[in-house]
Design a protein around this motif. Sequence first.
Motif, PDB file in Angstrom:
ATOM      1  N   SER A 177       3.574  15.577   4.661  1.00 43.11           N
ATOM      2  CA  SER A 177       2.431  15.196   5.486  1.00 43.11           C
ATOM      3  C   SER A 177       1.557  16.413   5.754  1.00 43.11           C
ATOM      4  N   PRO A 192       0.826  -1.226   0.000  1.00 47.49           N
ATOM      5  CA  PRO A 192       0.000   0.000   0.000  1.00 47.49           C
ATOM      6  C   PRO A 192       0.849   1.260   0.000  1.00 47.49           C
ATOM      7  N   GLY A 193       1.979   1.225   0.721  1.00 43.39           N
ATOM      8  CA  GLY A 193       2.836   2.404   0.790  1.00 43.39           C
ATOM      9  C   GLY A 193       3.440   2.762  -0.548  1.00 43.39           C
ATOM     10  N   ASP A 239       3.226  -0.444   4.469  1.00 48.08           N
ATOM     11  CA  ASP A 239       2.767   0.921   4.250  1.00 48.08           C
ATOM     12  C   ASP A 239       3.933   1.887   4.463  1.00 48.08           C
ATOM     13  N   LYS A 241       2.211   1.881  -3.457  1.00 48.56           N
ATOM     14  CA  LYS A 241       1.096   2.285  -4.320  1.00 48.56           C
ATOM     15  C   LYS A 241       0.764   3.757  -4.127  1.00 48.56           C
ATOM     16  N   ARG A 242       0.936   4.258  -2.904  1.00 44.82           N
ATOM     17  CA  ARG A 242       0.615   5.662  -2.605  1.00 44.82           C
ATOM     18  C   ARG A 242       1.780   6.607  -2.886  1.00 44.82           C
ATOM     19  N   GLY A 243       2.802   6.077  -3.550  1.00 40.33           N
ATOM     20  CA  GLY A 243       3.929   6.917  -3.928  1.00 40.33           C
ATOM     21  C   GLY A 243       5.139   6.787  -3.034  1.00 40.33           C
TER      22      GLY A 243
END
Length: 221
Positions: free
Chosen positions: A193, A119-120, A155, A122-124
């Motif tokens: 963030s 997932p991490g 992630d 995938k999120r860039g």
Amino acid sequence: MSHESYELKAEARDRVGKGSARALRRNGMIPAVIYGDSKPPLAISLPYKDVHLKLHAGGFMTTLATIDVGGEKIQVLPRDYQLDPVRDFTMHVDFLRIGKDSIVTVNIPVHFINEEKSPGIKRGGVLNIVRHEVEFTVPATAIPEYITVDLDGLDIGDGVHISAVTLPEGMKPTITDRDFTIATVAAPASLKSEEEEAAEAEEAEEGEDEETEGEEGESEE
């Protein structure tokens, strides 16, 4: 599994030293030595072309080989080699004689799988590889070609430690005092963030307020 074992034909050397080594190289041979397994060192020479091909085929330092010295076949593992610093020419090779129960220390490459299931990433997120190789003690006859690190489920901010890697039986990392990190999934520098953005926005507003107060003070004078 490790790379497929191979065989090299060698000749025993009666003479050693720089002069003898230079003469061998002029004749297309490489000086080498076989040592270990509680036996005296054996000086040999090998065809340069054969060694060069194996050296650049990958996995040279982790693949068992058989050296035929005048009909005597000796199982060995390459332990070191020297290259000419200018011509990248192989100058010398050291081989460790392998016995039935030999345990060796080797650096094993790390391979990563399932990046598409992280997932991490995938999120860039960016895969930050801390160790491209890990040093292990392992039975000489069971050296793996690489170890596999699974990135499934990782992630941003997560890491993979050596304890999460499934290792073959008898294989142990040489670092035993901590559960060391092999890789992490880090946030890309381009993505900040929400907390960082909020903090920067707040600092910008404070700066604007100070400038405004300064301008008001000047106008009153």
